[in-house]
Every structure is written in C-alpha cells, then in structure tokens.
Design an enzyme around this catalytic site. Structure first.
Site, PDB file in Angstrom:
ATOM      1  N   HIS A  21      44.474  24.134  41.356  1.00 25.63           N
ATOM      2  CA  HIS A  21      43.270  23.881  42.162  1.00 25.63           C
ATOM      3  C   HIS A  21      43.269  24.907  43.295  1.00 25.63           C
ATOM      4  CE1 HIS A  21      40.870  21.673  45.233  1.00 25.63           C
ATOM      5  NE2 HIS A  21      40.300  21.084  44.207  1.00 25.63           N
ATOM      6  N   ASP A  60      51.754  19.404  43.549  1.00 25.19           N
ATOM      7  CA  ASP A  60      50.430  18.910  43.899  1.00 25.19           C
ATOM      8  C   ASP A  60      50.148  17.716  42.984  1.00 25.19           C
ATOM      9  OD1 ASP A  60      47.759  18.346  44.076  1.00 25.19           O
ATOM     10  OD2 ASP A  60      47.065  20.366  43.579  1.00 25.19           O
ATOM     11  N   GLN A 112      46.166  14.685  41.076  1.00 28.28           N
ATOM     12  CA  GLN A 112      45.661  14.075  39.835  1.00 28.28           C
ATOM     13  C   GLN A 112      46.761  13.337  39.077  1.00 28.28           C
ATOM     14  OE1 GLN A 112      42.509  13.984  39.169  1.00 28.28           O
ATOM     15  NE2 GLN A 112      41.695  15.591  40.484  1.00 28.28           N
ATOM     16  N   LYS A 138      41.481   9.588  45.874  1.00 27.30           N
ATOM     17  CA  LYS A 138      41.523   9.602  44.408  1.00 27.30           C
ATOM     18  C   LYS A 138      42.331   8.413  43.887  1.00 27.30           C
ATOM     19  CE  LYS A 138      41.524  14.681  44.288  1.00 27.30           C
ATOM     20  NZ  LYS A 138      40.192  15.176  43.995  1.00 27.30           N
ATOM     21  N   CYS A 157      36.819  23.625  41.285  1.00 27.19           N
ATOM     22  CA  CYS A 157      37.711  24.274  42.258  1.00 27.19           C
ATOM     23  C   CYS A 157      38.939  24.851  41.565  1.00 27.19           C
ATOM     24  CB  CYS A 157      38.127  23.330  43.383  1.00 27.19           C
ATOM     25  SG  CYS A 157      36.744  22.730  44.320  1.00 27.19           S
TER      26      CYS A 157
HETATM   27  N1  7TS Z   1      44.763  19.338  43.897  1.00 29.06           N
HETATM   28  C1  7TS Z   1      44.172  18.915  42.775  1.00 29.06           C
HETATM   29  C2  7TS Z   1      44.898  19.016  41.475  1.00 29.06           C
HETATM   30  C3  7TS Z   1      42.888  18.371  42.850  1.00 29.06           C
HETATM   31  O1  7TS Z   1      42.313  17.944  41.731  1.00 29.06           O
HETATM   32  C4  7TS Z   1      42.227  18.298  44.093  1.00 29.06           C
HETATM   33  C5  7TS Z   1      40.815  17.802  44.209  1.00 29.06           C
HETATM   34  C6  7TS Z   1      42.925  18.730  45.218  1.00 29.06           C
HETATM   35  C7  7TS Z   1      44.177  19.252  45.092  1.00 29.06           C
HETATM   36  C8  7TS Z   1      42.320  18.645  46.580  1.00 29.06           C
HETATM   37  O2  7TS Z   1      42.191  17.329  46.954  1.00 29.06           O
HETATM   38  P1  7TS Z   1      41.422  16.946  48.310  1.00 29.06           P
HETATM   39  O3  7TS Z   1      41.414  15.461  48.295  1.00 29.06           O
HETATM   40  O4  7TS Z   1      42.221  17.498  49.436  1.00 29.06           O
HETATM   41  O5  7TS Z   1      40.058  17.547  48.204  1.00 29.06           O
HETATM   42  N2  7TS Z   1      40.098  17.891  43.020  1.00 29.06           N
HETATM   43  C9  7TS Z   1      38.777  17.692  42.862  1.00 29.06           C
HETATM   44  C10 7TS Z   1      38.166  17.716  41.613  1.00 29.06           C
HETATM   45  O6  7TS Z   1      38.762  17.890  40.564  1.00 29.06           O
HETATM   46  N3  7TS Z   1      36.857  17.505  41.752  1.00 29.06           N
HETATM   47  O7  7TS Z   1      36.603  17.351  43.070  1.00 29.06           O
HETATM   48  C11 7TS Z   1      37.795  17.470  43.762  1.00 29.06           C
END
Ligand code: 7TS
Length: 418
Positions: A134, A211, A214, A237, A375
């Site tokens: 990401h 990370d 997910q 999430k 992203c």
């Molecule tokens: N890492 C992964 C693997 C992610 O899927 C996301 C967000 C992040 C980091 C960042 O997370 P945040 O909560 O700090 O924004 N992924 C997604 C997505 O797949 N669609 O919208 C956000």
C-alpha cells in the site's frame, strides 16, 4: 472445558445472521436494493457495541485524559488505558507498554519511519519492501530516502501475486536497515509468508515491520509467533471507530527511539534548557488522542475476540473461495491476485468494462465495491492495468451476497456487450 473455551467452541461456526443484526447500517436499501457492503478493505462498518461504547463515553464520563484529578478525567483515563491491555491480548504482545495508539496504520508506519529509521539511515543504506505494498508502506520510506540518500529495494511479485523467500534473501544485504512488508495485500489478497521473511531478516540482524491493516480483521495475529519487531493496523478496518490505529513495537526498540511529535503528554519534564521525554508508549502519543475513538476500539476488540478471530477467518475463507469460483466462471472476467494463500479481498477486471463503470453499475444494484488502484499503484503497473474492481469481505457478508455481486456483474456484461 472452561466457559471461554465453551463460548469459543459454540461459535466456531458463526451465526452470520445474528452478527448482521448487530450492524444497524446494514438494514437499508441502496437504489431500491438491499445493501451488499463489500468494501470492508477500505473501512468496515460498526456494530452497536462500538457505537454504544463511544456514545456512552460522551454521554457519561468524557473528559481529557492523563491530566485531571477530577472524577471524569480519571474515568476516561482508566477506560482509555484499559484498551492497551485489550490490544495486547489481540496481538499477543508481551506488554501493554508496547502498544501505541495512532490515527491508523498510515500513522503507525510514519512513526516508525521518523522515530526509528530516519536517525539510523546513512547514504547507501537500504529499505526492503515488496511490489505489493500500500502507498503508506512505500511513500514514507521514499521520503526518508530523499532526505538521507538511502535506497528503496523492492521484492518482485509473481503473476499470481506472490513473493518468493529466495527473492527476499537475495535482496537482503549488509546495507538493509529495515524490512517492511504487508501481511495481507489490500489489492491482491495475498497472505505473505511473513514468518519466513522475519527469519531471513533477523538472521542478518535486520528488524522487520509488518503492515497488518488487512490481516488483523481477518485472522488471528500473534506478534510473538511472527517474531516481527513492529506491527501496524487500523482500528476502523477492525469494526472500530475511524481515526484509531495501533503501532506495536518491541519495547527495547521503542525505548531506543526519539519522539516524532512533541507536545503535551509525551514528556517527563520541560524547561527551556532541557526537556526529558516520557517512557514509551506516552513518548509517542503527543497531544490529546482520540479518546472516545480508542474506547470504541476497545469495544470493537472485545466484540471481535468474542466472535473468535479463527471462526471469522474460516467464514471469510469460505466466502472468498466461493466468490473466486463464481467470479472465475464469468466469461471476460479476470481475477487479479490468485495466490495460494489469500484473505479478505478479491480483485478483478473485465474485458469490456472499466472498473469505475463496474463499480457504478454495481452500486445501482446496492452492491458496494471499490474501483481504483487501491492506493497500490505499483501493483496496477505490475499487471499493466489502470485499476481493478475489488470486493472485500467482512464477517457479516454471506454467500447470498456473493450471488448478488455475481448477478450484478451479469448486468455489467449485458450493458457492455460481453
Ligand atoms: N496498509 C494496507 C495494507 C491498507 O490496506 C491500508 C488502507 C493502509 C495500510 C492504510 O490504512 P489507513 O487506515 O491508515 O488509511 N487500505 C485501504 C484500501 O484498501 N482501500 O481504502 C483504504
């Protein structure tokens, strides 16, 4: 069998209909069709328990934390701090002093970039990531590279969307200062062999950041079993409030790190001559945090743990398997990401329809998916596509919702002449 074990064995098969009833937002129609929410990878919906915990904080005992002798401040502080223990339990971390609250996985990774890595980087040093990260696990390191003359080294991915440990081993060098890898890819669904990555890196004395944005919502995660050094995830999430996230780090590393933001609540003493920083985790939590949000995250963790992450994983594995089978049978539809080990998401493209058109038409049938690069633009580049349509699953999704997705894709084919 004790009561916790009994609860667990009773719930191994999830009662999905009961779970669904806990989510008020799911009881609605979109464009005349029952909502089919398949955008959990972007953010998950919230159960009553979470909404209520946050609302109760505001209704009954809200005040700023760590600084009041008055009753409400003490209650808020206790409720906020209690969540560290819940996160510790969720990740099987050794100590709750290793749990830092952030805004989300993005902030967690930036914290490691600025507090851990930046002071340690010299020109020519290397940061090892994969081609399926990401942007939040790419861009912070690139910024450091620009500032320090370090270099980003990227492990390639196969056509299926997998990395090989041989490729990781080949790219580790005496200049590698950090390995940072996504546990589960948000664009491909690949579950990476992170334990193997950790073993390879640590054999060379290189710390590993994972990370887990997910991963945590989809499977049991045990940072001690993984053996990693840092682990990041997002509360929103995991059915928790937006604006909440976690960085877990080994205490000895956290203790060796300088703060990345200065302000209130992160110091022991301040004078114009000398400021002494607080110990972790406070050192990394400058300013007033998302108090009610973190308390809501605690409720989300309790709720999720009571379902049993292993049962959630089994239910979602069934959904993913079913979806892959049904989508895979649609002519003109290609799955992007067919790794052997997958969780949470299924990405696809269609011969005649752009992902944004797919997303718009599906919305007309009440089916919410995400269309775009997620992203993860380098992943799109790897497959030579501008974007994918992505269905991402949560614990409340059902096989019949997958059927509705497939039906709506049928409408896309009708419209686009497939
Ligand atoms: N890492 C992964 C693997 C992610 O899927 C996301 C967000 C992040 C980091 C960042 O997370 P945040 O909560 O700090 O924004 N992924 C997604 C997505 O797949 N669609 O919208 C956000």
């Amino acid at each position: 069998m004790n009561s916790a074990e009994k609860l667990r064995s009773d719930r191994v098969v999830l009662d999905v209909e009961a779970v669904r009833r806990e989510f008020p937002i799911l009881r609605q129609e979109i464009n005349g069709h029952p909502l089919v929410y398949l955008d959990n990878g972007a953010s998950a919906q919230k159960p009553e328990a979470v909404i209520e915990a946050e609302a109760r904080c505001y209704r009954e005992y809200y005040a700023n934390i760590h600084r009041g002798v008055h009753h409400l401040s003490q209650r808020s502080t206790a409720a906020f701090e209690e969540v560290r223990g819940k996160v510790r339990g969720l990740l099987n971390a050794p100590s709750e002093k290793e749990i830092i609250f952030t805004r989300g996985a993005t902030e967690s990774m930036n914290l490691v970039a600025y507090s851990y890595l930046r002071p340690r980087l010299q020109p020519g040093d290397e940061i090892l990531i994969t081609a399926m990260e990401h942007h939040s696990n790419i861009v912070p390191w690139q910024i450091l590279c620009d500032q320090t003359g370090a270099r980003l080294v990227v492990v390639p991915i196969s056509d299926q969307g997998e990395i090989s440990l041989d490729d990781v081993a080949e790219r580790l060098s005496e200049r590698t200062r950090l390995v940072s890898v996504v546990h589960v890819s948000n664009a491909l669904g690949t579950i990476n062999p992170v334990r193997g990555v950790v073993e390879l890196a640590q054999a060379r004395g290189v710390p590993v950041m994972l990370d887990g944005a997910q991963a945590v919502p989809h499977m049991p995660v045990d940072v001690q079993a993984l053996g990693c050094d840092f682990y990041a995830f997002s509360g929103h999430k995991l059915y928790g409030p937006t604006g909440t996230g976690v960085l877990w780090g080994r205490y000895e590393l956290l203790e060796s790190m300088s703060p990345w933001q200065g302000g209130g609540d992160m110091i022991r003493s301040v004078s114009f001559e000398k400021t002494e920083f607080a110990d972790p985790p406070a050192r990394f939590e400058a300013g007033t945090p998302n108090i009610a949000g973190v308390i809501g995250l605690g409720a989300a963790i309790d709720w999720f743990q009571a379902l049993d992450p292993a049962a959630v994983a089994a239910h979602e594995a069934d959904l993913l398997h079913y979806a892959a089978e049904r989508l895979g049978a649609i002519p003109g539809l290609r799955l992007i990401g067919t790794a052997r080990e997958r969780a949470g998401v299924i990405s696809f493209v269609m011969d005649d329809a752009h992902p944004h058109d797919i997303g718009t038409i599906l919305d007309g049938y009440g089916v919410a998916v995400r269309a775009g690069h997620h992203c993860a633009q380098p992943v799109m580049q790897r497959y030579g596509i501008p974007a994918t349509a992505r269905a991402s699953f949560g614990v409340y999704n059902t096989r019949s919702e997958v059927d509705k997705l497939v039906e709506a894709i049928g409408k896309v084919r009708e419209l686009f002449g497939g």
